[in-house]
Every structure is written in C-alpha cells, then in structure tokens.
Design an enzyme around this catalytic site. Structure first.
Site, PDB file in Angstrom:
ATOM      1  N   LYS A  55      27.784  46.777  36.145  1.00 31.38           N
ATOM      2  CA  LYS A  55      26.803  47.248  37.129  1.00 31.38           C
ATOM      3  C   LYS A  55      27.021  48.734  37.436  1.00 31.38           C
ATOM      4  O   LYS A  55      26.945  49.548  36.532  1.00 31.38           O
ATOM      5  CB  LYS A  55      26.869  46.353  38.370  1.00 31.38           C
ATOM      6  CG  LYS A  55      26.816  44.839  38.053  1.00 31.38           C
ATOM      7  CD  LYS A  55      25.483  44.480  37.432  1.00 31.38           C
ATOM      8  CE  LYS A  55      25.241  43.009  37.161  1.00 31.38           C
ATOM      9  NZ  LYS A  55      26.287  42.138  36.701  1.00 31.38           N
TER      10      LYS A  55
ATOM     11  N   ARG B  45      44.803  43.327  21.199  1.00 34.75           N
ATOM     12  CA  ARG B  45      44.572  42.368  22.298  1.00 34.75           C
ATOM     13  C   ARG B  45      45.459  42.676  23.511  1.00 34.75           C
ATOM     14  O   ARG B  45      44.930  42.821  24.610  1.00 34.75           O
ATOM     15  CB  ARG B  45      44.743  40.923  21.810  1.00 34.75           C
ATOM     16  CG  ARG B  45      44.685  39.898  22.924  1.00 34.75           C
ATOM     17  CD  ARG B  45      44.399  38.478  22.435  1.00 34.75           C
ATOM     18  NE  ARG B  45      45.124  38.075  21.243  1.00 34.75           N
ATOM     19  CZ  ARG B  45      46.441  37.793  21.192  1.00 34.75           C
ATOM     20  NH1 ARG B  45      47.160  37.841  22.278  1.00 34.75           N
ATOM     21  NH2 ARG B  45      46.997  37.459  20.043  1.00 34.75           N
TER      22      ARG B  45
ATOM     23  N   ASP C 136      34.796  40.473  45.633  1.00 33.70           N
ATOM     24  CA  ASP C 136      33.866  40.995  44.625  1.00 33.70           C
ATOM     25  C   ASP C 136      33.207  42.226  45.250  1.00 33.70           C
ATOM     26  O   ASP C 136      32.393  42.114  46.158  1.00 33.70           O
ATOM     27  CB  ASP C 136      32.846  39.906  44.265  1.00 33.70           C
ATOM     28  CG  ASP C 136      31.872  40.355  43.174  1.00 33.70           C
ATOM     29  OD1 ASP C 136      31.686  41.576  43.014  1.00 33.70           O
ATOM     30  OD2 ASP C 136      31.280  39.483  42.512  1.00 33.70           O
TER      31      ASP C 136
ATOM     32  N   TYR D 159      27.213  35.800  43.913  1.00 35.88           N
ATOM     33  CA  TYR D 159      26.672  35.817  42.562  1.00 35.88           C
ATOM     34  C   TYR D 159      26.770  34.383  42.022  1.00 35.88           C
ATOM     35  O   TYR D 159      27.867  33.808  42.014  1.00 35.88           O
ATOM     36  CB  TYR D 159      27.449  36.802  41.693  1.00 35.88           C
ATOM     37  CG  TYR D 159      27.147  36.615  40.241  1.00 35.88           C
ATOM     38  CD1 TYR D 159      25.851  36.782  39.775  1.00 35.88           C
ATOM     39  CD2 TYR D 159      28.132  36.220  39.345  1.00 35.88           C
ATOM     40  CE1 TYR D 159      25.544  36.562  38.438  1.00 35.88           C
ATOM     41  CE2 TYR D 159      27.837  36.002  38.010  1.00 35.88           C
ATOM     42  CZ  TYR D 159      26.537  36.171  37.567  1.00 35.88           C
ATOM     43  OH  TYR D 159      26.236  35.946  36.260  1.00 35.88           O
TER      44      TYR D 159
HETATM   45  C1  LIG Z   1      28.029  40.569  42.393  1.00 33.49           C
HETATM   46  C2  LIG Z   1      28.292  40.144  40.975  1.00 33.49           C
HETATM   47  N1  LIG Z   1      29.499  39.682  40.644  1.00 33.49           N
HETATM   48  C3  LIG Z   1      29.788  39.280  39.387  1.00 33.49           C
HETATM   49  C4  LIG Z   1      28.836  39.318  38.388  1.00 33.49           C
HETATM   50  C5  LIG Z   1      29.190  38.844  36.989  1.00 33.49           C
HETATM   51  O1  LIG Z   1      29.370  39.953  36.186  1.00 33.49           O
HETATM   52  P1  LIG Z   1      29.095  39.951  34.589  1.00 33.49           P
HETATM   53  O2  LIG Z   1      27.639  39.735  34.398  1.00 33.49           O
HETATM   54  O3  LIG Z   1      29.593  41.300  34.168  1.00 33.49           O
HETATM   55  O4  LIG Z   1      29.895  38.815  34.033  1.00 33.49           O
HETATM   56  C6  LIG Z   1      27.569  39.791  38.683  1.00 33.49           C
HETATM   57  C7  LIG Z   1      26.514  39.817  37.633  1.00 33.49           C
HETATM   58  O5  LIG Z   1      25.332  39.862  37.909  1.00 33.49           O
HETATM   59  C8  LIG Z   1      27.281  40.217  40.009  1.00 33.49           C
HETATM   60  O6  LIG Z   1      26.052  40.677  40.352  1.00 33.49           O
END
Ligand SMILES: Cc1ncc(COP(=O)(O)O)c(C=O)c1O
Length: 374
Positions: free
Chosen positions: A196, A47, A171, A99
């Site tokens: 992604k 962990r 992000d 998101y």
């Molecule tokens: C721009 C963006 N940020 C964060 C996330 C969240 O990521 P995760 O699905 O890996 O938790 C996503 C998921 O679609 C995303 O498109």
C-alpha cells in the site's frame, strides 16, 4: 533524524566497485564462500538473506523506530508469520472490523492449527477486557480499521495487554509511520502491507513486521521467515525501497486530499454516513487526534439508496478506478461487501475510497457529477 530524511537514507549504503548511489538489484540466490567456508560478503543463500531485503528491513526498522524488521512476500504473509509463531492453544483477540483477510486467516487457517480467537469491537475496551482469557497471548489491532475506519485507543489496549502479559500487534498500513508510531505507544509488533502506501504505486506485493525489541518472539518469527521462505523477491524489495523514499510526501498529500473529499462528501444528500477519522463528527476523532499526527487517505461512505445506489455511483465516476486495494497514486473506489464474501460484516451500502494524488478539486468534481446522476 526526521522521517523524511530516514525515508531517503535508511538502509542504503554505497555498494560494490561502482559505488552506486541507487542500490543494485542482487538477483543471485547464492554467494561465494571463502576457502575456510566463511562468508566474506555476509550472505549465504537468498531465502535466509539477500542484500536488497536486508536494505528494505533496515529502512523499515528505521521508519517505525523499531529494533528489527522482517520483510515478507505480502502483508498477509507477515500477519500469518505472527500467528504461526504463537503456539497451538494460544488465544488471539482481533477486531471485528479489520482487513477481512486477517480474521479469515484466523478462522480458516489458524483454527485448524489450534489457535483460538475472539473478534471484538476493539473501540469498546470493556469488550476487549471481557474477551481476555488466561490463554490470550496477542491482541491484534488495526487502526484506523479497514473498511470502517474505526479507531482503537492503542495506549489503552497496551495497558490492558500488559496486565496479563499478552503482546499487542498493530496493523499500521492505513496510518503509516508518518502519522502513527504504535511501537512508541507500547505495541510490540507493527505490521504493514508494504503493497500500500509504503511502496505506493500499486506495483509491488510485499509485507513487513517491525519489532519494538529483538526478543525471543522476534527470534521465533525470524526463524519462521528464514525456514518458511515467504519472502519478497529482490526486485520487489528494490521497488519497495524506492517507493519508500517519497512516502512521507505522498502520504501527506493523500491525507490533505482525503480531508477535502471527506468534507465535501459529508454535505451530500445521497450519502448516509462518511467514515473518515479527520472529520470531527467521527466517533474516534479525539483518540485519533491524540495518537495520530494525520488521518490518512482512506475513507468509506454509506449510500442512502443502498447497494444499488452504491454500484450506480461507482459506474458514474471517471477518475476513480473501480478496483481493490489502497495507498496508490490513483484514486480507487470499491464495494467491499461483495469482495469480502459471506463472512463479511461490512454494510452492503458501503463504498471504500482510497484517495490518490490527483488534484482534490478534480476528485471532488468527479464525485459531484456522479452524485448528480443518481
Ligand atoms: C489494512 C490491511 N492490512 C493487510 C492487508 C493485506 O496485505 P497484502 O494484500 O499485502 O497481503 C491489506 C490489504 O488490502 C490491508 O488493507
């Protein structure tokens, strides 16, 4: 060293007796101690740390040119680690268009914990300034945003935040470190859904935070990661690192394909709007061109014929998979409003497209035949 070289080499070191070039997967959750209780291998327990996660974190720090990185079990787990490392009573400003999971975390999880927030149109700097309070500790940005591909002026947001001592997180999932380096523009933390583009093949769920400085806030988040344990498994770390080796070449091709697809879609009579920051008609084009070196592989379109026509287009395409997510080799298409639920601000006639690595002529032909059937 250029990003392509770092993507191949960062975080990797020849290991073990067999001197593997490709790192081994370390499944062991526990590690031998010396007689005196010290840790000759440098690891105690899976962990707090693991060789695969350490390699992934070192590579992520190198790609974003940060001082340190932390890997999590998903992008959302990484976002949550930032929020939970703030204190009850602190205030967060976040984008209206982001998101959907990010404002959902603020609304449904963090509000119960005493963290307050305001959602703003982040491209409107005056709105951001108005939303600032003495308790504002963090401005969360996402640029380009998902799903409307809005552009936030990162330099301007950093300047605003500095005036009041707030931190800026970005992000950077859609742009990737190939096209945008928020830490260089003054952001304090970069977040990635590694799920992604960085891993790149829709077969890993993983997330990351990269910090400009290994400061006290980094230590708080590091403690949260170690004690909370929302970490990716060794295999997911290994897959992420493997995917990251090719990410600059993949992302360049995603963006080149997307530019062609966006230009084609912008000429289509059934389409009301194409949201792609690489189009000169995009309201954020100038800022995007100033802070990004490419425009990414995600776009959204709005159909003149509303939601019904949006669904009809989905059923007409053959190469695009009707599925959520983005950043994979496969092209994907999705009606976002129906996924996001009642709190969604996404227009009901909107489709998000993640442009894959197929040949752009084939993607355009596929969209063309589906548009002809409307
Ligand atoms: C721009 C963006 N940020 C964060 C996330 C969240 O990521 P995760 O699905 O890996 O938790 C996503 C998921 O679609 C995303 O498109």
């Amino acid at each position: 060293m250029k990003i392509e070289t770092r993507a191949v080499h960062a975080g990797r070191k020849p290991e073990g007796g067999s001197r593997d070039v490709v790192p081994a997967i370390h499944l062991s959750t526990t590690f031998h101690k010396a007689e005196d209780g010290s840790l000759p291998g440098g690891y105690l327990y899976g962990r707090p740390n693991n060789p695969n996660r350490e390699a992934l974190e070192n590579a992520l720090a190198s790609l974003e040119e940060g001082a340190a990185a932390l890997a999590f079990s998903s992008g959302s787990a990484a976002t949550l680690a930032v929020f939970q490392s703030l204190a009850p009573g602190d205030h967060v400003i976040a984008p209206e268009d982001a998101y959907y999971g990010t404002p959902t975390l603020l609304r449904t999880v963090m509000a119960n914990w005493g963290l307050t927030h305001t959602l703003v149109h982040m491209e409107d700097l005056a709105a951001v300034e108005r939303a600032m309070t003495p308790a504002t500790r963090l401005i969360w940005t996402e640029t380009p945003s998902n799903p409307l591909l809005k552009i936030t002026d990162l330099r301007a947001i950093v300047a605003l935040a500095r005036k009041s001592g707030a931190m800026v997180a970005c992000d950077n999932t859609c742009a990737t470190p190939l096209f945008q380096q928020p830490l260089k523009l003054g952001a304090d933390v970069v977040m990635h859904s590694v799920t992604k583009y960085l891993s790149g093949h829709s077969d890993v769920l993983s997330g990351a935070l990269i910090f400009r400085e290994a400061n006290a806030f980094f230590e708080r988040v590091h403690n949260f990661q170690r004690e909370g344990g929302g970490v990716p498994s060794p295999f997911e770390c290994w897959l992420s690192l493997r995917g990251m080796q090719t990410f600059p070449y993949r992302v360049r091709a995603h963006a080149a394909n997307a530019q062609k697809v966006a230009e084609f879609l912008a000429t289509q009579p059934h389409i009301e709007a194409v949201h792609y920051p690489g189009l000169k008609s995009h309201p954020g084009y100038k800022i995007a061109a100033a802070q990004m070196s490419g425009f990414g592989g995600v776009m959204s379109i709005q159909m003149k014929g509303g939601q019904a026509e949006a669904f009809k287009l989905i059923s007409g395409v053959k190469l695009f998979s009707h599925a959520t997510s983005l950043g994979s080799t496969h092209s994907l298409i999705e009606h976002r409003a129906s996924v996001e639920g009642t709190a969604s601000h996404t227009p009901v006639n909107l489709l998000r497209l993640s442009i894959g690595l197929e040949h752009p002529d084939d993607l355009i032909e596929d969209l063309e035949q589906a548009l002809e059937k409307l």
